[in-house]
Scaffold this motif. Structure first.
Motif, PDB file in Angstrom:
ATOM      1  N   TYR A  17      30.184  53.682  44.351  1.00  0.00           N
ATOM      2  CA  TYR A  17      29.170  52.883  43.631  1.00  0.00           C
ATOM      3  C   TYR A  17      29.149  53.171  42.144  1.00  0.00           C
ATOM      4  O   TYR A  17      29.426  54.305  41.710  1.00  0.00           O
ATOM      5  CB  TYR A  17      27.778  53.185  44.199  1.00  0.00           C
ATOM      6  N   LYS A  18      28.792  52.137  41.376  1.00  0.00           N
ATOM      7  CA  LYS A  18      28.528  52.326  39.953  1.00  0.00           C
ATOM      8  C   LYS A  18      27.145  52.958  39.815  1.00  0.00           C
ATOM      9  O   LYS A  18      26.310  52.829  40.712  1.00  0.00           O
ATOM     10  CB  LYS A  18      28.563  50.980  39.235  1.00  0.00           C
ATOM     11  N   ALA A  99      24.935  56.409  45.481  1.00  0.00           N
ATOM     12  CA  ALA A  99      24.439  55.042  45.230  1.00  0.00           C
ATOM     13  C   ALA A  99      23.063  55.158  44.563  1.00  0.00           C
ATOM     14  O   ALA A  99      22.331  56.109  44.812  1.00  0.00           O
ATOM     15  CB  ALA A  99      24.323  54.274  46.543  1.00  0.00           C
ATOM     16  N   LEU A 134      26.756  42.869  46.528  1.00  0.00           N
ATOM     17  CA  LEU A 134      26.462  44.286  46.318  1.00  0.00           C
ATOM     18  C   LEU A 134      27.179  45.085  47.393  1.00  0.00           C
ATOM     19  O   LEU A 134      27.563  44.539  48.431  1.00  0.00           O
ATOM     20  CB  LEU A 134      24.953  44.534  46.448  1.00  0.00           C
ATOM     21  N   GLY A 135      27.322  46.372  47.155  1.00  0.00           N
ATOM     22  CA  GLY A 135      27.877  47.240  48.182  1.00  0.00           C
ATOM     23  C   GLY A 135      26.732  47.876  48.954  1.00  0.00           C
ATOM     24  O   GLY A 135      25.654  48.119  48.401  1.00  0.00           O
ATOM     25  N   CYS A 171      22.433  52.827  51.854  1.00  0.00           N
ATOM     26  CA  CYS A 171      22.557  52.985  50.407  1.00  0.00           C
ATOM     27  C   CYS A 171      23.090  51.660  49.855  1.00  0.00           C
ATOM     28  O   CYS A 171      23.811  50.930  50.549  1.00  0.00           O
ATOM     29  CB  CYS A 171      23.471  54.156  50.061  1.00  0.00           C
ATOM     30  N   GLY A 173      24.280  49.520  46.067  1.00  0.00           N
ATOM     31  CA  GLY A 173      24.585  49.548  44.640  1.00  0.00           C
ATOM     32  C   GLY A 173      25.695  48.567  44.319  1.00  0.00           C
ATOM     33  O   GLY A 173      26.185  47.855  45.201  1.00  0.00           O
ATOM     34  N   TYR A 174      26.072  48.554  43.051  1.00  0.00           N
ATOM     35  CA  TYR A 174      27.213  47.723  42.658  1.00  0.00           C
ATOM     36  C   TYR A 174      28.498  48.447  43.041  1.00  0.00           C
ATOM     37  O   TYR A 174      28.617  49.671  42.868  1.00  0.00           O
ATOM     38  CB  TYR A 174      27.177  47.441  41.150  1.00  0.00           C
ATOM     39  N   ILE A 175      29.431  47.693  43.567  1.00  0.00           N
ATOM     40  CA  ILE A 175      30.669  48.275  44.083  1.00  0.00           C
ATOM     41  C   ILE A 175      31.534  48.797  42.932  1.00  0.00           C
ATOM     42  O   ILE A 175      31.756  48.086  41.950  1.00  0.00           O
ATOM     43  CB  ILE A 175      31.471  47.220  44.889  1.00  0.00           C
ATOM     44  N   ASP A 176      31.981  50.041  43.068  1.00  0.00           N
ATOM     45  CA  ASP A 176      32.913  50.609  42.093  1.00  0.00           C
ATOM     46  C   ASP A 176      34.307  50.495  42.695  1.00  0.00           C
ATOM     47  O   ASP A 176      34.631  51.165  43.670  1.00  0.00           O
ATOM     48  CB  ASP A 176      32.545  52.079  41.840  1.00  0.00           C
TER      49      ASP A 176
END
Ligand SMILES: Cc1cc2nc3c(=O)[nH]c(=O)nc-3n(C[C@H](O)[C@H](O)[C@H](O)COP(=O)(O)O)c2cc1C
Length: 194
Positions: A17-18, A99, A134-135, A171, A173-176
């Motif tokens: 995650y970012k 995350a 989103l992740g 959890c 977040g934005y996917i890294d």
């Protein structure tokens, strides 16, 4: 409807995650999706506790690491729990993959559909997150260790009732990086009798 099926098929568990926090609008869409899930007898006894405070999340991570340390394993221990114990020894271990958002889903301990209802809500959230690009990932450590003294104390601080068990968490977040491809499905998991 086709988009619904495509959303289901393209969902994957995301583990990188970012740092950037998700938007409130995205969070509320995800929570709204959770609340629309079916529940036995329309009970809706679930509670969704959103933690976006980095310090609290890291404190929780410390207690999970300690809980793994105390955990005694044998040949009957669930393989992911065993793997978790090994992984938790690493300095950079983080059970929610760093995350920025963790949603804890708890439900009444003495309610027989607690797990089933919560799982429906969790899948709705995973699908909503996927739709929003989103992740997200199901996180089970709090289910395993919600009776650990320090974990429970923190859950109480977060307002989670002593009468509730943790049925799961996710959890978000934005996917890294790149989202994994569709996975290979096991065969022979369906029986049709006509
Ligand atoms: C009940 C349940 C518990 C899970 N617990 C964890 C977990 O603690 N940590 C994790 O990284 N993934 C967890 N997962 C995600 C699974 O590993 C994942 O769904 C599975 O490997 C299939 O991959 P996919 O989600 O990308 O389709 C869990 C999934 C379920 C349904």
């Amino acid at each position: 409807m086709e988009n619904v099926i495509e959303n289901i098929k393209s969902r994957r568990s995301i583990r990188r995650y970012k740092e950037e926090q998700i938007k409130d609008e995205e969070l509320f869409t995800i929570l709204d999706s959770a609340k629309h899930a079916p529940s036995g007898g329309n009970s809706q006894t679930w509670q969704f506790t959103v933690v976006q405070n980095k310090e609290i999340l890291l404190e929780l991570n410390g207690y999970i690491k300690e809980a793994f340390e105390k955990l005694e394993v044998d040949e009957n221990t669930y393989k992911s729990k065993k793997a978790g114990k090994v992984a938790s020894k690493k300095d950079d271990y983080n059970f929610y993959y760093n995350a920025p958002t963790l949603i804890i889903v708890s439900n009444e301990s003495n309610y027989s559909n607690a797990m089933a209802d919560s799982a429906c809500a969790i899948e709705n959230m995973l699908l909503a997150a996927n739709y929003l690009e989103l992740g997200a990932c199901w996180i089970n450590q709090l289910t395993w260790f919600d009776n650990d003294e320090n974990v429970r104390k923190l859950l109480t601080r977060l307002g989670i009732s002593e009468k509730h068990k943790v049925c799961g968490s996710i959890c978000i977040g934005y996917i890294d990086g790149i989202k994994p491809e569709k996975k290979i499905l096991k065969e022979n998991t369906v029986t049709i009798i006509r």
